[in-house]
Design an enzyme around this catalytic site. Structure first.
Site, PDB file in Angstrom:
ATOM      1  N   HIS A 157      -0.999   3.423  -2.116  1.00  0.00           N
ATOM      2  CA  HIS A 157      -1.370   3.628  -3.480  1.00  0.00           C
ATOM      3  C   HIS A 157       0.190   3.607  -4.398  1.00  0.00           C
ATOM      4  CE1 HIS A 157      -5.746   1.495  -2.762  1.00  0.00           C
ATOM      5  NE2 HIS A 157      -5.152   1.333  -3.908  1.00  0.00           N
ATOM      6  N   LYS A 161      -1.202   6.739  -9.320  1.00  0.00           N
ATOM      7  CA  LYS A 161      -3.029   6.729  -8.826  1.00  0.00           C
ATOM      8  C   LYS A 161      -3.330   8.396  -8.411  1.00  0.00           C
ATOM      9  CE  LYS A 161      -6.631   4.634  -5.949  1.00  0.00           C
ATOM     10  NZ  LYS A 161      -7.215   4.400  -7.227  1.00  0.00           N
TER      11      LYS A 161
END
Length: 271
Positions: A157, A161
């Site tokens: 990600h 995140k």
């Protein structure tokens, strides 16, 4: 059927703005409230303008109780603390709660479970059709292969995140654990570092990568002797999560109280 009136929680964030745009593109739903944290600098701003749309007259507010007076549901991609605060109010108001928040603890999930005797909750680590199909397929593969095939889940990600493994990785982990008929909590291997020794038979491994602007990549690996199966999903735009959440919201309208998943929404239970 009348339009479903929705509140977007975290309306000033990336997912909140995506949800506002998705609602504007979707028949059968209308934005009736935009929720933000009490200390947000965006309170009082127009949700449409923040989402890059024409002003829609829905101003960001921190008062969920007032917003929910004329709503049918709330779509919640926020943080665990905010989601748990929203759970009680949504249940008290009798509105559907669509939860896409990740990083929820065991105690958080217990709080959510506690309201499902009187409230409709749809909760998933990922709201996209593709990921939920991947989970169903991975479960079936796990059922079909014996434990000579090791299972590893790799996710990547964007750099911002804050939780790991991702909610989607855990969703996939639960799916393959169910296929193997084991408990993920006692068969999960995370954060290998240093001299770890040989891989424990039956473990489900997780690896989390962070960098750039990656929306979300997930691969389930079944590694056997001299062969390997890899099942991959790559999310290219978070609008897939927003549209999936709206599908869940429309599905939830009129349902009996209970805790549901995207597998229920998409009818994937028998795959």
């Amino acid at each position: 059927m009348s339009e479903m009136r929705l509140i977007v929680a975290g309306a000033g964030g990336r997912m909140g703005r995506a949800l506002t745009r998705a609602i504007s593109e979707t028949e059968g739903v209308v934005l009736t409230g935009a929720l933000e944290s009490p200390n947000s600098e965006l309170l009082g701003k127009d949700a449409g303008t923040l989402a890059g749309l024409p002003a829609n007259g829905v101003l960001l507010s921190a008062d969920l109780w007032s917003l929910s007076a004329n709503a049918d549901g709330i779509v919640d991609f926020t943080v665990p603390q905010a989601t748990i605060a929203n759970v009680a109010i949504a249940a008290q108001r009798g509105i559907a709660h669509i939860i896409g928040t990740t990083g929820l603890s065991t105690s958080d999930n217990a709080v959510i479970q506690s309201v499902t005797d009187r409230a409709v909750v749809v909760k998933s680590g990922n709201m996209s059709l593709g990921v939920n199909l991947l989970a169903a397929i991975a479960k079936r593969v796990a059922q079909s292969l014996d434990d000579s095939f090791d299972i590893e889940i790799v996710e990547m990600h964007h750099r911002a995140k804050v939780d790991a493994p991702s909610g989607t990785a855990l969703l996939l982990g639960e799916a393959v654990a169910a296929g193997r008929k084991i408990d993920l909590a006692t068969h999960s291997a995370r954060g290998r570092d240093g001299f770890t020794g040989a891989r424990k038979p039956g473990d489900i491994g997780f690896a989390s990568l962070r960098g750039g602007t990656v929306t979300g990549d997930h691969t389930v690996i079944f590694a056997g002797a001299s062969e390997r199966i890899e099942l991959t999903h790559k999310a290219e735009d978070r609008m897939i999560f927003a549209h999936g959440a709206l599908t869940a919201a429309r599905w939830a309208k009129g349902k009996k109280p209970g805790l549901y998943s995207m597998a229920d929404v998409l009818g994937l239970g028998d795959i």
